[in-house]
Design a protein around this motif. Structure first.
Motif, mmCIF file in Angstrom:
data_model
loop_
_atom_site.group_PDB
_atom_site.id
_atom_site.type_symbol
_atom_site.label_atom_id
_atom_site.label_comp_id
_atom_site.label_asym_id
_atom_site.label_seq_id
_atom_site.Cartn_x
_atom_site.Cartn_y
_atom_site.Cartn_z
ATOM 1 N N VAL A 49 0.949 -1.222 -0.086
ATOM 2 C CA VAL A 49 -0.056 -0.099 0.026
ATOM 3 C C VAL A 49 0.901 1.067 -0.051
ATOM 4 O O VAL A 49 1.761 1.382 0.536
ATOM 5 N N ASP A 77 -6.474 -0.750 -4.837
ATOM 6 C CA ASP A 77 -6.112 -1.362 -3.501
ATOM 7 C C ASP A 77 -4.701 -0.595 -3.100
ATOM 8 O O ASP A 77 -4.341 -0.668 -1.996
ATOM 9 N N PRO A 80 -4.984 4.075 -2.258
ATOM 10 C CA PRO A 80 -6.133 4.237 -1.468
ATOM 11 C C PRO A 80 -6.337 5.804 -1.469
ATOM 12 O O PRO A 80 -7.670 6.388 -1.356
#
Length: 356
Positions: A49, A77, A80
């Motif tokens: 992330v 994903d 974000p």
């Protein structure tokens, strides 16, 4: 904002090196360009992330058969908090609407988007900037969806039918519209009728000469005018257009042949009492251009309350400009003017929004 570019060749056959690179960058990366990464490289992103990523330019590898836009799902994903996305390729756009922080979306070079995609995007995203194209058969659905974007400030489309203009002109916060006219004169005429009083800036690429002065009469609040590649536009014709804009503050001519001599330049200055800047870029100024009435130049500049800024960039005759254009109310600079280029046969209009 520092930009990182990833090309398929960079880590081809070195997936573990790509893992290490992504791991080291995940906390600091803010702007990324991904160019034609194959599936095995894109999948390495799915493990991570990137909380600070804000801008992504993603050029999809069109040779990979992504099932159900699985590459876009990876982007959703991994990033974000993404605010700006430029997407190129064969994506159907199924997951774009899930990126709820997107405010700037460029899907003008996506050839496979579905109507459902644009409807979901316009329903779920609070877009401020949208660049898009559509098939003519789907224009009504696209425009219907876009007309619901009450926070949209900038819209760029390739081709618009005349029937779509009223809906687009009702967008409450629209500040900038860029379209390719394909020499459809009625299109611009309708914009001028509906929102002419709100137009404060206009840029044209080889198209200003298409419209009569009647088209421009409602646009009396225009402040900035940029003309690029004005083939087919004489000074006589251009002068009539300029007279429609009594509040002009800036005129920029790019690759222009409008002026045969400087007398016409000073005529332009004389009929624009509010003109602050006259810029000429990539204009070839032949010797005949400098055979002008210096007394006329002096008289025009004497009447001005404020100095005129004459900004030249690559005009081929800087020495003559400095030598022959001298006056206390004239300031000359030789540097490029920042502006947004427009494509051939395109126009860009800036508006005062209907709602602040």
């Amino acid at each position: 904002m520092p930009q990182t570019c990833l090309y398929r060749e960079t880590f081809e056959g070195r997936l573990h090196a790509l893992d290490g690179f992504l791991e080291s960058m995940k906390g600091t990366m803010k702007h990324l360009t991904i160019t034609y990464l194959p599936g095995d490289q894109m999948e390495r992103f799915s493990k991570l992330v990137f909380p600070n990523m804000r801008v992504l330019d993603y050029m999809a590898d069109e040779t990979d058969d992504w099932v159900n836009d699985s590459d876009i799902k990876i982007i959703v994903d991994c990033f974000p908090h993404l605010e700006s996305l430029k997407l190129t390729g064969m994506s159907k756009g199924n997951n774009i609407y899930q990126m709820r922080n997107i405010r700037h979306l460029d899907i003008a070079q996506c050839w496979n988007l579905s109507v459902a995609c644009i409807e979901n995007v316009c329903e779920h995203l609070r877009l401020r900037v949208l660049c898009v194209q559509w098939r003519r058969s789907e224009e009504k659905a696209y425009v219907g969806a876009i007309s619901k974007l009450n926070e949209l400030e900038e819209l760029e489309v390739e081709v618009v039918q005349q029937e779509s203009i009223p809906q687009l002109m009702r967008l409450p916060k629209l500040r900038k519209l860029r379209i390719i006219t394909n020499h459809e004169c009625e299109l611009v005429r309708d914009i001028a009728v509906l929102r002419g009083k709100d137009i404060i800036s206009a840029s044209f690429n080889d198209s200003i000469w298409l419209w009569t002065t009647k088209t421009w009469m409602p646009c009396r609040n225009l402040r900035n005018l940029t003309i690029i590649n004005d083939e087919g536009c004489s000074w006589v014709k251009f002068r009539r257009v300029i007279l429609c804009f009594p509040l002009l503050e800036q005129v920029h001519l790019e690759n222009s042949r409008i002026f045969d001599t400087a007398d016409e330049l000073w005529d332009l200055v004389s009929i624009c009492p509010h003109l602050k800047r006259l810029a000429m870029s990539h204009c070839i100024l032949y010797n005949v251009f400098f055979k002008f009435d210096a007394a006329r130049m002096g008289a025009v500049l004497d009447k001005r309350t404020q100095p005129l800024l004459l900004q030249c960039f690559k005009t081929s005759a800087d020495d003559l400009v400095l030598q022959l254009f001298k006056h206390p109310k004239l300031k000359i600079f030789f540097e490029a003017l920042e502006y947004s280029p427009v494509a051939p046969e395109a126009i860009e209009l800036e508006f005062l929004p209907l709602e602040a």
